[in-house]
Design an enzyme around this catalytic site. Structure first.
Site, PDB file in Angstrom:
ATOM      1  N   GLU A 173     -14.004  -2.391  -1.514  1.00  0.00           N
ATOM      2  CA  GLU A 173     -14.227  -2.578  -0.077  1.00  0.00           C
ATOM      3  C   GLU A 173     -15.591  -2.041   0.329  1.00  0.00           C
ATOM      4  OE1 GLU A 173     -10.973  -1.316   2.389  1.00  0.00           O
ATOM      5  OE2 GLU A 173     -12.061  -1.746   4.243  1.00  0.00           O
ATOM      6  N   ASP A 205       0.824  -1.218   0.000  1.00  0.00           N
ATOM      7  CA  ASP A 205       0.000   0.000   0.000  1.00  0.00           C
ATOM      8  C   ASP A 205       0.850   1.256   0.000  1.00  0.00           C
ATOM      9  OD1 ASP A 205      -2.731  -0.482  -0.088  1.00  0.00           O
ATOM     10  OD2 ASP A 205      -2.892  -0.845   2.069  1.00  0.00           O
TER      11      ASP A 205
HETATM   12  O1  KIV Z   1      -4.750  -2.048   4.296  1.00  0.00           O
HETATM   13  C1  KIV Z   1      -5.454  -3.047   4.083  1.00  0.00           C
HETATM   14  O2  KIV Z   1      -5.434  -4.031   4.819  1.00  0.00           O
HETATM   15  C2  KIV Z   1      -6.333  -3.038   2.932  1.00  0.00           C
HETATM   16  C3  KIV Z   1      -7.303  -4.167   2.809  1.00  0.00           C
HETATM   17  C4  KIV Z   1      -8.429  -3.962   3.739  1.00  0.00           C
HETATM   18  C5  KIV Z   1      -7.780  -4.369   1.427  1.00  0.00           C
HETATM   19  O3  KIV Z   1      -6.303  -2.149   2.144  1.00  0.00           O
END
Ligand code: KIV
Length: 289
Positions: free
Chosen positions: A205, A107
């Site tokens: 989500e 991310d």
């Molecule tokens: O940060 C995370 O765990 C996510 C998931 C919920 C898809 O983005």
């Protein structure tokens, strides 16, 4: 093949690493095209990453949920790029130790890509050099050009629509998104634009199951991965600690505790993979809106 004794306990039968092929964009596209469900879990450290890989989880997401799960934060807003780099490196090393084959997604945290496309490229470079194969960023609209910019420079991108936790304060809480015809139409338009910009995967989500299923049918070049979005998506993702039943806070309604019927973590992970693959998770009645 007999069950294998490993440092983590006895694992259910799985192909030895030498027989498994590493996941790649073409292999993920192939799973998508054949309609085989794609499995994804979050991972933040080397040991769980190795265990999830051994259980056959195809995609590991170093999510910024690390903020809540590992750092005790109340939201993902406080997670930094340096934290994401650290956990991406840890997961990458865990996979390398066991000759893992999982596709590693990291991310881009809040504040690391909003300023400019150049800032996004610099942040994505940090995570790719830490071992990620793909980066994920949240939101539609203005993010489309950022996705195109990264993809054109050789960085695979996973988009994220619906509930986007980094903007929880703007959204007014962790609530279902895309409800009502106007909101649904906007979400669909954003999803198509992100696919056209080159996003190869898209987390959906907390969106209504019918909307997620419809979008999944429409997006031929972008595999949707649902969380709280019903069973009609191309794949499923859960936060690891949620599906192991060790969430410190309130368990989201769409989560199933796979430890409830498993003698150990390895078996719970394998049960998750089986349930996603055979379509028995999620249960549309219990795990969608
Ligand atoms: O940060 C995370 O765990 C996510 C998931 C919920 C898809 O983005």
């Amino acid at each position: 093949m007999p069950n294998a004794a490993t440092p983590y306990g006895t694992l259910p039968p799985a192909s030895p690493p030498s027989l498994r092929k590493p996941l790649s964009l073409p292999r993920l596209a192939d799973l998508h095209a054949r309609g085989e469900k794609i499995t994804m879990l979050t991972a933040y450290d080397a040991t769980f990453a190795a265990m999830a890989d051994a259980a056959g989880v195809e995609c590991l997401l170093v999510g910024d949920s690390v903020g809540m799960v590992c750092q005790g934060l109340h939201s993902t807003v406080g997670v930094t790029l340096d934290t994401m780099r650290y956990h991406t490196e840890s997961v990458f090393r865990g996979l390398r130790r066991v000759q893992g084959t999982a596709w590693l997604i990291a991310d881009l945290p809040f504040g690391s890509y909003q300023e400019s496309r150049e800032q996004a490229l610099a942040s994505a470079t940090v995570l790719m050099q830490a071992g990620a194969h793909m980066v994920k960023l949240e939101g539609g609209g203005w993010t489309t050009e950022t996705v195109r910019f990264l993809v054109e420079r050789g960085i695979p991108v996973c988009a994220h629509l619906g509930l986007t936790p980094q903007t929880v304060h703007a959204l007014g809480g962790y609530r279902v998104q895309g409800k009502g015809s106007e909101a649904a139409a906007l979400l669909k338009q954003q999803a198509h634009a992100l696919q056209d910009a080159g996003a190869a995967m898209m987390v959906l989500e907390m969106v209504p199951a019918a909307l997620a299923a419809e979008l999944t049918g429409e997006l031929k070049h972008c595999a949707t991965v649902g969380i709280g979005a019903g069973r009609g998506t191309a794949g499923q993702v859960l936060v690891l600690h949620d599906m192991l039943g060790i969430n410190l806070g309130k368990m989201p309604k769409f989560v199933r505790n796979f430890m409830a019927d498993a003698p150990g973590v390895a078996q719970a992970l394998a049960a998750y993979v089986r349930a996603v693959k055979d379509g028995s998770f999620p249960d549309d009645q219990l795990h969608a809106w």
